[in-house]
Design a protein around this motif. Structure first.
Motif, PDB file in Angstrom:
ATOM      1  N   VAL A 147       0.849  -1.189   0.000  1.00  0.00           N
ATOM      2  CA  VAL A 147       0.000   0.000   0.000  1.00  0.00           C
ATOM      3  C   VAL A 147       0.884   1.238   0.000  1.00  0.00           C
ATOM      4  CG1 VAL A 147      -1.774   1.289   1.256  1.00  0.00           C
ATOM      5  CG2 VAL A 147      -1.791  -1.216   1.296  1.00  0.00           C
ATOM      6  N   ASN A 148       0.644   2.162  -0.920  1.00  0.00           N
ATOM      7  CA  ASN A 148       1.397   3.408  -0.929  1.00  0.00           C
ATOM      8  C   ASN A 148       0.703   4.424  -0.022  1.00  0.00           C
ATOM      9  OD1 ASN A 148       3.651   4.914  -1.922  1.00  0.00           O
ATOM     10  ND2 ASN A 148       2.227   6.146  -3.113  1.00  0.00           N
ATOM     11  N   MET A 149       1.457   5.042   0.870  1.00  0.00           N
ATOM     12  CA  MET A 149       0.857   5.904   1.879  1.00  0.00           C
ATOM     13  C   MET A 149       0.375   7.238   1.313  1.00  0.00           C
ATOM     14  SD  MET A 149       2.494   7.249   5.474  1.00  0.00           S
ATOM     15  CE  MET A 149       3.519   8.468   4.646  1.00  0.00           C
ATOM     16  N   THR A 150       1.190   7.870   0.476  1.00  0.00           N
ATOM     17  CA  THR A 150       0.881   9.215   0.004  1.00  0.00           C
ATOM     18  C   THR A 150       0.001   9.184  -1.238  1.00  0.00           C
ATOM     19  OG1 THR A 150       3.017   9.182  -1.133  1.00  0.00           O
ATOM     20  CG2 THR A 150       2.929  10.310   0.982  1.00  0.00           C
ATOM     21  N   LYS A 151      -0.598  10.323  -1.540  1.00  0.00           N
ATOM     22  CA  LYS A 151      -1.504  10.433  -2.681  1.00  0.00           C
ATOM     23  C   LYS A 151      -0.716  10.435  -3.989  1.00  0.00           C
ATOM     24  CE  LYS A 151      -4.965  13.007  -0.029  1.00  0.00           C
ATOM     25  NZ  LYS A 151      -5.713  14.278   0.123  1.00  0.00           N
ATOM     26  N   PRO A 152      -1.376  10.091  -5.114  1.00  0.00           N
ATOM     27  CA  PRO A 152      -0.674   9.995  -6.408  1.00  0.00           C
ATOM     28  C   PRO A 152       0.067  11.264  -6.807  1.00  0.00           C
ATOM     29  CG  PRO A 152      -2.848   9.033  -6.573  1.00  0.00           C
ATOM     30  CD  PRO A 152      -2.783   9.668  -5.219  1.00  0.00           C
ATOM     31  N   GLN A 153      -0.464  12.434  -6.440  1.00  0.00           N
ATOM     32  CA  GLN A 153       0.147  13.690  -6.869  1.00  0.00           C
ATOM     33  C   GLN A 153       1.239  14.179  -5.928  1.00  0.00           C
ATOM     34  OE1 GLN A 153      -2.946  13.241  -5.902  1.00  0.00           O
ATOM     35  NE2 GLN A 153      -3.752  14.908  -4.653  1.00  0.00           N
ATOM     36  N   VAL A 181      12.651  24.663 -23.475  1.00  0.00           N
ATOM     37  CA  VAL A 181      12.301  23.959 -22.244  1.00  0.00           C
ATOM     38  C   VAL A 181      11.865  22.528 -22.556  1.00  0.00           C
ATOM     39  CG1 VAL A 181      10.803  23.896 -20.212  1.00  0.00           C
ATOM     40  CG2 VAL A 181      11.593  26.105 -21.120  1.00  0.00           C
ATOM     41  N   TYR A 182      12.520  21.571 -21.922  1.00  0.00           N
ATOM     42  CA  TYR A 182      12.150  20.161 -22.017  1.00  0.00           C
ATOM     43  C   TYR A 182      11.702  19.691 -20.633  1.00  0.00           C
ATOM     44  CZ  TYR A 182      14.733  20.264 -26.443  1.00  0.00           C
ATOM     45  OH  TYR A 182      15.168  20.569 -27.709  1.00  0.00           O
ATOM     46  N   THR A 183      11.111  18.504 -20.589  1.00  0.00           N
ATOM     47  CA  THR A 183      10.639  17.965 -19.313  1.00  0.00           C
ATOM     48  C   THR A 183      11.325  16.647 -19.000  1.00  0.00           C
ATOM     49  OG1 THR A 183       8.462  19.000 -19.570  1.00  0.00           O
ATOM     50  CG2 THR A 183       8.625  17.193 -17.996  1.00  0.00           C
ATOM     51  N   LEU A 184      11.989  16.601 -17.846  1.00  0.00           N
ATOM     52  CA  LEU A 184      12.564  15.359 -17.338  1.00  0.00           C
ATOM     53  C   LEU A 184      11.788  14.963 -16.086  1.00  0.00           C
ATOM     54  CD1 LEU A 184      16.467  15.704 -17.529  1.00  0.00           C
ATOM     55  CD2 LEU A 184      14.975  14.300 -18.961  1.00  0.00           C
ATOM     56  N   ASP A 185      11.431  13.707 -16.005  1.00  0.00           N
ATOM     57  CA  ASP A 185      10.617  13.215 -14.894  1.00  0.00           C
ATOM     58  C   ASP A 185      11.484  12.432 -13.913  1.00  0.00           C
ATOM     59  OD1 ASP A 185       8.724  12.128 -13.210  1.00  0.00           O
ATOM     60  OD2 ASP A 185       7.337  11.585 -14.820  1.00  0.00           O
ATOM     61  N   PRO A 186      11.574  12.866 -12.651  1.00  0.00           N
ATOM     62  CA  PRO A 186      12.360  12.125 -11.654  1.00  0.00           C
ATOM     63  C   PRO A 186      11.624  10.911 -11.073  1.00  0.00           C
ATOM     64  CG  PRO A 186      11.470  14.108 -10.654  1.00  0.00           C
ATOM     65  CD  PRO A 186      11.076  14.154 -12.109  1.00  0.00           C
ATOM     66  N   VAL A 187      10.533  10.529 -11.687  1.00  0.00           N
ATOM     67  CA  VAL A 187       9.748   9.352 -11.293  1.00  0.00           C
ATOM     68  C   VAL A 187       9.311   9.459  -9.829  1.00  0.00           C
ATOM     69  CG1 VAL A 187       9.531   6.877 -11.714  1.00  0.00           C
ATOM     70  CG2 VAL A 187      11.467   8.109 -12.665  1.00  0.00           C
ATOM     71  N   VAL A 188       8.765  10.607  -9.484  1.00  0.00           N
ATOM     72  CA  VAL A 188       8.406  10.828  -8.090  1.00  0.00           C
ATOM     73  C   VAL A 188       6.904  10.753  -7.829  1.00  0.00           C
ATOM     74  CG1 VAL A 188       8.189  13.335  -8.181  1.00  0.00           C
ATOM     75  CG2 VAL A 188       9.019  12.269  -6.103  1.00  0.00           C
ATOM     76  N   THR A 189       6.102  10.828  -8.882  1.00  0.00           N
ATOM     77  CA  THR A 189       4.653  10.754  -8.714  1.00  0.00           C
ATOM     78  C   THR A 189       4.054   9.778  -9.714  1.00  0.00           C
ATOM     79  OG1 THR A 189       4.357  12.641 -10.217  1.00  0.00           O
ATOM     80  CG2 THR A 189       4.394  13.121  -7.859  1.00  0.00           C
ATOM     81  N   GLY A 190       2.868   9.269  -9.363  1.00  0.00           N
ATOM     82  CA  GLY A 190       2.157   8.362 -10.256  1.00  0.00           C
ATOM     83  C   GLY A 190       1.098   7.578  -9.508  1.00  0.00           C
ATOM     84  N   GLU A 191       0.248   6.903 -10.257  1.00  0.00           N
ATOM     85  CA  GLU A 191      -0.813   6.089  -9.680  1.00  0.00           C
ATOM     86  C   GLU A 191      -0.228   4.789  -9.124  1.00  0.00           C
ATOM     87  OE1 GLU A 191      -3.996   6.587  -9.260  1.00  0.00           O
ATOM     88  OE2 GLU A 191      -4.244   8.508 -10.287  1.00  0.00           O
TER      89      GLU A 191
END
Length: 307
Positions: A68-74, A272-282
């Motif tokens: 179970v993930n404790m924090t919300k997706p966002q 401007v480009y976008t790099l995702d640190p994989v910190v949020t998600g469902e």
């Protein structure tokens, strides 16, 4: 005659009671999990999304183990996260709590105080940590693929101690996932190691481990503290750095506003480009390859930006 009949009835009642008692005892023993050798259910709570991804891979296919993930997706990085009553209720049910460690979960002291029996799984145990110019340790270790591998191994080894019945399966699952991460790392190195343009400007301090692994040079950071707008002086300094260095790419993050990056881009002509640190998600049960997919997309963006 009447007396003899009463005696027979009494004998029948007592015999029935004895048989019923024996029958109940037998059912109870059959249903006793310890006697039957059944495995107990294990609930593992993770602090936020990257820990969730690693943990579901380590626990994949093991009956009775729930993640179970404790924090919300966002929820982004946990620098300023505050525990909620709902979080505490979630942790009350946990047999183990998987955290990133390295100072990411600043709320952990409060958690330990209120849940002293909770087993803490520290994914960053014994990892070498980078420090900024002030000497503060950077907790974003999972953004490096090599560190993500070490975290997966850490989680498996520590869960194996907490839940010895499933120890072998935890380690087997970890080894299988590590092979996928190693293949990802090899692909990224083949694509990025030969890149001549190594200078980048990032949004905040999420990418030093990533940059170190792939030998990229972070020339400047737009917002050192997530969510804090840079001052006019800081914006001016970044703009001057870009002009002097002829940097053509700025890297924002999907978790935060790119307003400051857009302002800098307008002043310098950089893109401007976008790099995702994989910190949020469902936190979905089938999110096994979420980290790999995000990193593969990051690679495509870097190939375009640094060419």
């Amino acid at each position: 005659m009447f007396s003899k009949l009463v005696k027979l009835l009494l004998i029948a009642v007592v015999s029935s009671a004895m048989l019923t008692g024996c029958g109940q005892s037998k059912v109870s023993n059959t249903q006793d999990p310890t006697t039957a050798g059944q495995k107990k259910n294990i609930t593992i709570v993770t602090s936020f999304y990257p820990m969730y991804i690693s943990t579901i891979n380590v626990t994949k296919g093991i009956p009775g183990v729930e993640v179970v993930n404790m924090t919300k997706p966002q929820t982004g990085c946990l620098h300023d996260y505050q525990l909620t009553p709902e979080d505490l209720k979630t942790l009350e049910k946990a047999n183990a709590f998987v955290i990133n460690g390295a100072g990411m979960e600043a709320f952990l002291d409060k958690t330990i105080q209120q849940q002293p029996q909770l087993k803490i799984i520290d994914a960053s145990k014994n990892l070498e940590l980078l420090k900024d110019e002030t000497g503060e340790e950077n907790p974003h270790v999972w953004v490096s693929v090599s560190n993500a591998i070490l975290q997966v191994q850490n989680i498996a080894e520590q869960l194996a101690v907490v839940d010895t019945q499933n120890a072998a399966q935890y380690k087997s699952n970890a080894a299988e996932y590590v092979k996928k991460l190693e293949a990802l790392r090899d692909t990224m190195h083949k694509s990025l190691d030969g890149t001549k343009n190594k200078d980048i400007i990032t949004f905040h301090e999420a990418f030093p481990y990533f940059a170190k692994e792939f030998k990229l040079n972070i020339v400047s950071v737009i917002e050192r503290e997530p969510g804090s707008e840079p001052s006019p002086a800081e914006l001016a300094a970044t703009i001057n750095t870009i002009k002097e260095s002829h940097i053509k790419a700025l890297f924002a993050e999907p978790q935060y506003s790119s307003k400051a990056a857009q302002t800098i881009a307008q002043e310098t002509g950089a893109k401007v480009y976008t790099l995702d640190p994989v910190v949020t998600g469902e936190a979905k049960p089938d999110a096994y390859d979420a980290y790999i997919r995000v990193m593969e997309n990051n690679l495509k963006i870097l190939q375009e930006a640094l060419q």
